[in-house]
Write an enzyme that holds these catalytic residues in place. Sequence first.
Site, PDB file in Angstrom:
ATOM      1  N   ARG A 116      40.082  44.248  45.497  1.00  0.00           N
ATOM      2  CA  ARG A 116      40.229  43.696  44.144  1.00  0.00           C
ATOM      3  C   ARG A 116      39.423  44.476  43.109  1.00  0.00           C
ATOM      4  O   ARG A 116      39.802  44.547  41.938  1.00  0.00           O
ATOM      5  CB  ARG A 116      39.825  42.221  44.134  1.00  0.00           C
ATOM      6  CG  ARG A 116      40.184  41.477  42.835  1.00  0.00           C
ATOM      7  CD  ARG A 116      39.971  39.985  42.998  1.00  0.00           C
ATOM      8  NE  ARG A 116      40.469  39.234  41.853  1.00  0.00           N
ATOM      9  CZ  ARG A 116      39.692  38.669  40.922  1.00  0.00           C
ATOM     10  NH1 ARG A 116      38.375  38.770  41.028  1.00  0.00           N
ATOM     11  NH2 ARG A 116      40.215  37.996  39.915  1.00  0.00           N
ATOM     12  N   ILE A 131      43.745  39.144  35.295  1.00  0.00           N
ATOM     13  CA  ILE A 131      43.988  39.262  36.724  1.00  0.00           C
ATOM     14  C   ILE A 131      43.668  37.887  37.314  1.00  0.00           C
ATOM     15  O   ILE A 131      42.609  37.310  37.038  1.00  0.00           O
ATOM     16  CB  ILE A 131      43.142  40.378  37.365  1.00  0.00           C
ATOM     17  CG1 ILE A 131      43.389  40.441  38.886  1.00  0.00           C
ATOM     18  CG2 ILE A 131      41.668  40.244  37.067  1.00  0.00           C
ATOM     19  CD1 ILE A 131      42.710  41.634  39.555  1.00  0.00           C
ATOM     20  N   SER A 132      44.605  37.348  38.069  1.00  0.00           N
ATOM     21  CA  SER A 132      44.495  35.965  38.525  1.00  0.00           C
ATOM     22  C   SER A 132      43.277  35.725  39.400  1.00  0.00           C
ATOM     23  O   SER A 132      42.778  36.627  40.085  1.00  0.00           O
ATOM     24  CB  SER A 132      45.753  35.563  39.315  1.00  0.00           C
ATOM     25  OG  SER A 132      46.885  35.530  38.493  1.00  0.00           O
ATOM     26  N   GLN A 133      42.811  34.491  39.377  1.00  0.00           N
ATOM     27  CA  GLN A 133      41.781  34.026  40.300  1.00  0.00           C
ATOM     28  C   GLN A 133      42.256  34.286  41.727  1.00  0.00           C
ATOM     29  O   GLN A 133      43.411  34.000  42.061  1.00  0.00           O
ATOM     30  CB  GLN A 133      41.577  32.536  40.066  1.00  0.00           C
ATOM     31  CG  GLN A 133      40.609  31.851  40.975  1.00  0.00           C
ATOM     32  CD  GLN A 133      40.602  30.346  40.726  1.00  0.00           C
ATOM     33  OE1 GLN A 133      41.240  29.859  39.781  1.00  0.00           O
ATOM     34  NE2 GLN A 133      39.881  29.619  41.565  1.00  0.00           N
ATOM     35  N   PRO A 134      41.414  34.834  42.593  1.00  0.00           N
ATOM     36  CA  PRO A 134      41.855  35.155  43.961  1.00  0.00           C
ATOM     37  C   PRO A 134      42.460  33.982  44.718  1.00  0.00           C
ATOM     38  O   PRO A 134      43.459  34.159  45.416  1.00  0.00           O
ATOM     39  CB  PRO A 134      40.568  35.651  44.625  1.00  0.00           C
ATOM     40  CG  PRO A 134      39.770  36.205  43.506  1.00  0.00           C
ATOM     41  CD  PRO A 134      40.057  35.326  42.331  1.00  0.00           C
TER      42      PRO A 134
END
Length: 215
Positions: free
Chosen positions: A35, A61-64
């Site tokens: 990431r 960028i999305s939360q994992p």
Amino acid sequence: MSIPAPPEKMMFQLSLRRRGISDQAVLHAMEAVPRDRFVDPIHRDGAWRDTALPIACGQTISQPFVAAYMTEQLGLRADHRALEIGTGSGYQAAILSRLAKWVLSVERFKTLADSARQRLEDMRYDNVEVMVGDGLALPEAVGEFDRIIVTASVAEVPQSLLDRLAVGGVMIVPVGPPAGRQTLLRLVRGQDGLVRKPLVDVRFVPAIPGTAREL
């Protein structure tokens, strides 16, 4: 002798398991995709935290956990064609690429599409194609897809995307107002129509029709 994973990456993996991600293939994909290579340098110290981060063009960028959850809900197989609407940094496309046969990722911002395409090529994610275009108005020529994931919110599920979903296919899409509560929906196309299942509340940037003029 193998080199142990850094503590922040170990906590990243543990956090996903604790929050209920159990699909081993998804967990392996999340572990394999670095990431920190998909975030801006100024944010790299926090790349392994379970939080969304800003990227160019006012996007994120999305939360994992959200990326992992949406991926798990897709139920990807190695023979699937997958469509992603909203390439962003290319992070979600990289995860999909490790689980699907081929991924088409569509991005309305040329700046984001070009940088994501180069990043994915440099990292040898060779089964991903990044296309600049309007993800809400795809041409029939792109064909049908076994799995579709939308990484921006829509007020209602676009018919144009439903038309691209093959029989037996699954779509994951956040639906709701831009400034209000959004619900992640899982749609399955059967022979007799669609089955819709609400999953969890989420917050995504809104999907915007068309392509960006300058960025």
